[in-house]
Design a protein around this motif. Sequence first.
Motif, short mmCIF file in Angstrom:
data_model
loop_
_atom_site.label_atom_id
_atom_site.label_comp_id
_atom_site.label_asym_id
_atom_site.label_seq_id
_atom_site.Cartn_x
_atom_site.Cartn_y
_atom_site.Cartn_z
N ALA A 105 0.84 -1.20 0.00
CA ALA A 105 0.00 0.00 0.00
C ALA A 105 0.87 1.25 0.00
CB ALA A 105 -0.92 -0.01 1.21
N THR A 106 0.28 2.31 -0.52
CA THR A 106 0.92 3.61 -0.52
C THR A 106 -0.17 4.67 -0.35
OG1 THR A 106 2.43 5.08 -1.72
CG2 THR A 106 0.77 3.95 -3.03
N THR A 107 0.23 5.90 -0.20
CA THR A 107 -0.74 6.99 -0.03
C THR A 107 -0.97 7.69 -1.36
OG1 THR A 107 -0.05 7.34 2.25
CG2 THR A 107 -1.25 9.14 1.18
N GLY A 108 -2.22 7.95 -1.67
CA GLY A 108 -2.58 8.67 -2.88
C GLY A 108 -3.52 9.81 -2.58
N ARG A 109 -3.90 10.54 -3.62
CA ARG A 109 -4.82 11.67 -3.44
C ARG A 109 -5.89 11.64 -4.53
NH1 ARG A 109 -4.62 15.88 -0.20
NH2 ARG A 109 -2.44 15.39 0.36
N VAL A 110 -7.15 11.85 -4.11
CA VAL A 110 -8.29 11.82 -5.03
C VAL A 110 -8.38 13.14 -5.77
CG1 VAL A 110 -10.80 11.63 -5.21
CG2 VAL A 110 -9.54 10.20 -3.56
N TYR A 111 -8.52 13.07 -7.12
CA TYR A 111 -8.73 14.30 -7.88
C TYR A 111 -10.07 14.30 -8.62
CZ TYR A 111 -7.08 11.68 -12.03
OH TYR A 111 -6.91 10.77 -13.05
N HIS A 112 -10.83 13.23 -8.53
CA HIS A 112 -12.19 13.21 -9.10
C HIS A 112 -12.99 12.16 -8.34
CE1 HIS A 112 -15.43 13.47 -12.05
NE2 HIS A 112 -15.50 12.14 -11.98
N SER A 113 -14.22 12.52 -7.94
CA SER A 113 -15.05 11.59 -7.18
C SER A 113 -16.52 11.85 -7.51
CB SER A 113 -14.81 11.76 -5.67
OG SER A 113 -15.55 10.82 -4.94
N ALA A 114 -17.17 10.87 -8.11
CA ALA A 114 -18.57 11.05 -8.51
C ALA A 114 -19.22 9.69 -8.70
CB ALA A 114 -18.66 11.86 -9.80
N VAL A 115 -20.55 9.70 -8.72
CA VAL A 115 -21.34 8.50 -9.02
C VAL A 115 -21.90 8.66 -10.43
CG1 VAL A 115 -23.36 7.13 -8.43
CG2 VAL A 115 -21.94 8.09 -6.61
N ASN A 116 -21.57 7.73 -11.29
CA ASN A 116 -22.13 7.74 -12.65
C ASN A 116 -23.41 6.92 -12.65
OD1 ASN A 116 -19.92 9.19 -13.47
ND2 ASN A 116 -18.87 7.47 -14.45
N SER A 154 -27.34 2.11 -5.01
CA SER A 154 -27.14 3.56 -4.90
C SER A 154 -26.54 3.95 -3.55
CB SER A 154 -28.48 4.28 -5.09
OG SER A 154 -29.42 3.88 -4.10
N ALA A 155 -26.97 3.30 -2.47
CA ALA A 155 -26.47 3.65 -1.14
C ALA A 155 -24.97 3.39 -1.04
CB ALA A 155 -27.22 2.86 -0.06
N GLN A 156 -24.53 2.22 -1.54
CA GLN A 156 -23.11 1.89 -1.47
C GLN A 156 -22.28 2.81 -2.36
OE1 GLN A 156 -25.48 -0.59 -1.65
NE2 GLN A 156 -25.18 -1.15 0.50
N ALA A 157 -22.80 3.15 -3.53
CA ALA A 157 -22.06 4.01 -4.45
C ALA A 157 -21.86 5.40 -3.86
CB ALA A 157 -22.79 4.09 -5.79
N TYR A 158 -22.94 5.99 -3.36
CA TYR A 158 -22.83 7.36 -2.80
C TYR A 158 -22.02 7.37 -1.51
CZ TYR A 158 -26.01 9.30 -6.25
OH TYR A 158 -26.58 9.72 -7.44
N ALA A 159 -22.11 6.29 -0.72
CA ALA A 159 -21.32 6.21 0.51
C ALA A 159 -19.83 6.17 0.19
CB ALA A 159 -21.72 4.98 1.32
N ALA A 160 -19.45 5.43 -0.87
CA ALA A 160 -18.05 5.35 -1.26
C ALA A 160 -17.54 6.71 -1.74
CB ALA A 160 -17.87 4.30 -2.36
N VAL A 161 -18.36 7.42 -2.52
CA VAL A 161 -17.95 8.72 -3.04
C VAL A 161 -17.83 9.75 -1.91
CG1 VAL A 161 -18.71 10.67 -4.46
CG2 VAL A 161 -18.78 8.34 -5.37
N HIS A 162 -18.79 9.73 -0.97
CA HIS A 162 -18.74 10.68 0.15
C HIS A 162 -17.53 10.40 1.05
CE1 HIS A 162 -23.34 11.43 -0.26
NE2 HIS A 162 -22.63 12.17 -1.11
#
Length: 355
Positions: free
Chosen positions: A41-52, A92-100
Motif C-alpha cells: 500500500a501507498t498513499t494517494g490523493r483523489v482528484y475526481h469523485s462522482a457517481v455515474n 445507490s447507497a453503497q455508491a454514494y457512501a463510497a464517493v462521500h
Amino acid sequence: MKPLSTFSFIVVLFMAIIVFVFDEKIATDLFHQHEAVLFPATTGRVYHSAVNVTHGSKGGTSYHINILYDYQVDGQSFHGSTFRYGLFSPGSAQAYAAVHAHPVGSEVTVYYRADDPSDSLLSPGVVGRDFLIFFILMPASLLVLYLLCTSNTPAWFKPVKPLAGGVQIISQGGQIRVRLPRYPVPAWSLAVFSGASVVSFVTLSLLTTRNPSVQPEAMAGILILAATVVVFWWRRARLLSGVDDLVFDESARTVSLPQTFGRNRATLLEFNAVRSVYLETIVHRGKGGYYYSWAVTFALQGAAASPERLAIWYDEEKCLAFAGWLCERLHLPGLANQTVDSSSAFSLSSSVGWE
C-alpha cells in the motif's frame, strides 16, 4: 421440455460459451479482489469523485463508482481509477457512501500489485455482495448445460444411438429393471437450485442500504446448497427404492409397472395381458407454435382395459427405440428382429394435450 431444433441448439451452445466466459471473468475478479488484501500500500490523493448513473432501456438504473486518484511507487507517478475489481455494480447507497468517503482532495490508501504498480484499487477484500451475481450466473450455467445434455439435439452431435433409447437397464437375478422416473433427479435439483437462487438474488438486491460487511449472501448460499442437496437425495432415494422401475420377470412372465402417471401402487401384469406397445403423440402449444412429445404406452387386453403410459420423450427416435425394445422383452410377434423406426409394426395413435 420443448425439443431444440438444430438452429436453437446452436444458439444454446453459443449462449453456453458466453455464460461460461462471463463465469470465468467473475471468478477471476473475485480471486483478484481476495488477493488484493496482500497488496503493498501507498498513499494517494483523489482528484475526481462522482457517481455515474446510467438508465437502461427498460427502466433499470445502474450506479457506478467513479473515483480517480494519483499515487506514487518508488518515485514513479501513477493514475488509478479502480475502486473494486468486478463487473457487478453496487446499489445507490453503497455508491454514494463510497464517493462521500473519498471526496476530491482527500488522501487515500492505494493498494497496488507489486509486479505491476499501475494495477491498483482502493477497496481490497471480499464482501457479501461480490457473491451476489453468482445467484444468477450459476443457475444460468447449469440450465444451459442441462439443455445441451437432455434436449433433442441434432443427430450429428450425438451420433451414437443408445440401447432402448438410453434408459437405465439393470439386471438383477431373473429380473430386468428399467429406471423410468417421471422427472430426472437432475431436473428436480436444478429447479430447486435455480428457483432459490433467483429468489435470493431479488431479495438481497433490494437490501441496498445494509452494511456490506454483513454477509447474508453466505448464509443464502448455504441454504440454497442445503435445499438442493436435500431434494437431490430425496429424489435419489425414491429412484433407488425401485418404485419408478419397470420390472420384467422372465421366469414368471410378468411385468410390474412403475408408480408414475397416476399409479400409486405396483401394478403387476402378465406378459400376455399386454396387447401391444404404441406411441401416443401429444401436441403442445407454445409461443412459437406447436411441438410434439411421444408417450410410450401399453395397450392391454380387453375392451374396457385402460392404456398404461410408461414414459414421455420429446425425441421420437428414442421413443421408437424404447418401444421396440419393450416389444422384444414382451415377445410380441414380428418385432423381435426388426429395425425399429417409423414403419415398425406396432401401432401409432394420436391425442391432443394443451400445455
